[in-house]
Write a protein that holds these residues in place. Structure first.
Motif, short mmCIF file in Angstrom:
data_model
loop_
_atom_site.label_atom_id
_atom_site.label_comp_id
_atom_site.label_asym_id
_atom_site.label_seq_id
_atom_site.Cartn_x
_atom_site.Cartn_y
_atom_site.Cartn_z
N GLY A 16 0.80 -1.23 0.00
CA GLY A 16 0.00 0.00 0.00
C GLY A 16 0.83 1.28 0.00
N VAL A 17 2.12 1.16 0.22
CA VAL A 17 3.00 2.34 0.23
C VAL A 17 3.51 2.55 -1.19
N HIS A 18 3.22 3.73 -1.74
CA HIS A 18 3.57 3.99 -3.14
C HIS A 18 4.70 4.99 -3.32
N HIS A 19 5.05 5.71 -2.26
CA HIS A 19 6.08 6.74 -2.39
C HIS A 19 7.29 6.45 -1.52
N HIS A 20 8.40 7.01 -1.92
CA HIS A 20 9.63 6.93 -1.15
C HIS A 20 9.50 7.85 0.06
N PHE A 21 10.01 7.43 1.20
CA PHE A 21 10.01 8.24 2.41
C PHE A 21 11.45 8.59 2.76
N ARG A 22 11.60 9.74 3.42
CA ARG A 22 12.90 10.17 3.93
C ARG A 22 12.77 10.51 5.40
N PHE A 23 13.85 10.31 6.13
CA PHE A 23 13.90 10.69 7.54
C PHE A 23 13.76 12.20 7.63
N LEU A 24 12.88 12.66 8.54
CA LEU A 24 12.68 14.09 8.72
C LEU A 24 13.33 14.58 10.01
N ARG A 25 12.96 13.94 11.16
CA ARG A 25 13.52 14.39 12.43
C ARG A 25 13.28 13.35 13.53
N SER A 26 14.12 13.42 14.54
CA SER A 26 13.95 12.60 15.74
C SER A 26 12.99 13.32 16.68
N VAL A 27 12.12 12.57 17.31
CA VAL A 27 11.23 13.11 18.33
C VAL A 27 11.84 12.80 19.70
N ASP A 28 12.30 11.57 19.86
CA ASP A 28 12.89 11.14 21.12
C ASP A 28 13.80 9.95 20.84
N ARG A 29 14.83 9.83 21.62
CA ARG A 29 15.68 8.64 21.50
C ARG A 29 16.37 8.40 22.83
N SER A 30 16.63 7.13 23.10
CA SER A 30 17.33 6.77 24.32
C SER A 30 18.16 5.52 24.05
N GLU A 31 19.14 5.35 24.91
CA GLU A 31 20.07 4.24 24.75
C GLU A 31 20.57 3.84 26.12
N HIS B 253 14.11 4.68 19.46
CA HIS B 253 14.12 5.88 18.63
C HIS B 253 12.70 6.14 18.12
N HIS B 254 12.18 7.32 18.43
CA HIS B 254 10.88 7.78 17.95
C HIS B 254 11.18 8.89 16.96
N PHE B 255 10.69 8.76 15.73
CA PHE B 255 11.03 9.72 14.69
C PHE B 255 9.92 9.85 13.66
N HIS B 256 10.05 10.86 12.81
CA HIS B 256 9.09 11.09 11.73
C HIS B 256 9.77 10.89 10.37
N LEU B 257 9.02 10.25 9.48
CA LEU B 257 9.41 10.12 8.08
C LEU B 257 8.45 10.95 7.27
N LYS B 258 8.95 11.51 6.19
CA LYS B 258 8.09 12.34 5.34
C LYS B 258 8.07 11.76 3.93
N PRO B 259 6.88 11.68 3.31
CA PRO B 259 6.81 11.16 1.94
C PRO B 259 7.47 12.14 0.96
N THR B 260 7.96 11.57 -0.12
CA THR B 260 8.60 12.39 -1.16
C THR B 260 7.82 12.25 -2.46
N ARG B 261 8.24 12.97 -3.45
CA ARG B 261 7.61 12.91 -4.76
C ARG B 261 8.14 11.73 -5.59
N CYS B 262 9.15 11.05 -5.12
CA CYS B 262 9.72 9.90 -5.84
C CYS B 262 8.91 8.64 -5.54
N ALA B 263 8.84 7.77 -6.51
CA ALA B 263 8.13 6.51 -6.34
C ALA B 263 8.93 5.59 -5.41
N LYS B 264 8.21 4.69 -4.73
CA LYS B 264 8.85 3.71 -3.87
C LYS B 264 9.85 2.91 -4.70
N GLY B 265 10.99 2.60 -4.12
CA GLY B 265 12.01 1.83 -4.81
C GLY B 265 12.77 2.65 -5.84
#
Length: 163
Positions: A47-62, A74-86
């Motif tokens: 169901g995922v048709h677009h390429h995603f890129r890392f946008l930002r970290s919300v929280d992380r711990s180690e 690691h809690h983070f956000h990905l943002k869709p791009t205009r490029c097709a998946k793959g």
């Protein structure tokens, strides 16, 4: 004068290129591996048709587990791009973001040994469109990650925040 102008244009292109690489390259390697794991899982869904890129970290711990073992969250956000998946663009990190789709909210937790993700316990990856994320899902994520480190006899993964 022309040489100075050319130098300025080349420097600007290099800065633009570095900026296009963006926040993903600025992450510590252990956290990059978790983001890459989430991207790989996301791309495996039909169901995922677009390429995603890392946008930002919300929280992380180690936490250190001893003997070169670490437990990462690691809690983070990905943002869709205009490029097709793959996409086979020369550099998929340069795909332009699209602003007409919601962010993907992701949380991952996993164990590393010698800086490699371990198969056991199985890495946990949960990604969902940000507007669909509920408080119950957030709680479930946290409980799963806490359980992962408790089962290994380590201190709680979410006790030490480095974000």
């Amino acid at each position: 004068m022309a040489a100075g102008w050319l130098l300025l244009v080349c420097a600007g292109a290099a800065l633009y290129s570095a900026k296009a690489q963006g926040p993903h390259n600025e992450l510590p390697d252990n956290y990059k591996k978790g983001v890459d794991l989430a991207l790989m899982q996301l791309n495996s869904h039909a169901g995922v048709h677009h390429h995603f890129r890392f946008l930002r970290s919300v929280d992380r711990s180690e936490i250190e587990g001893g003997f070169n073992v670490r437990y990462l969250y690691h809690h983070f956000h990905l943002k869709p791009t205009r490029c097709a998946k793959g996409t086979t663009e020369p550099n998929p990190q340069r795909c332009p973001f699209r602003n007409d789709r919601p962010l993907m909210d992701c949380a991952v937790c996993y164990k590393t040994a010698a800086d490699e993700i371990e198969a056991s316990p199985k890495p946990y990856v949960h990604c969902i469109q940000k507007p669909r994320l509920t408080e119950e899902m957030k709680t479930t994520r946290m409980e799963h990650c806490k359980k992962m480190s408790y089962n290994s006899g380590a201190p709680t993964l979410l006790a030490v925040s480095t974000g």
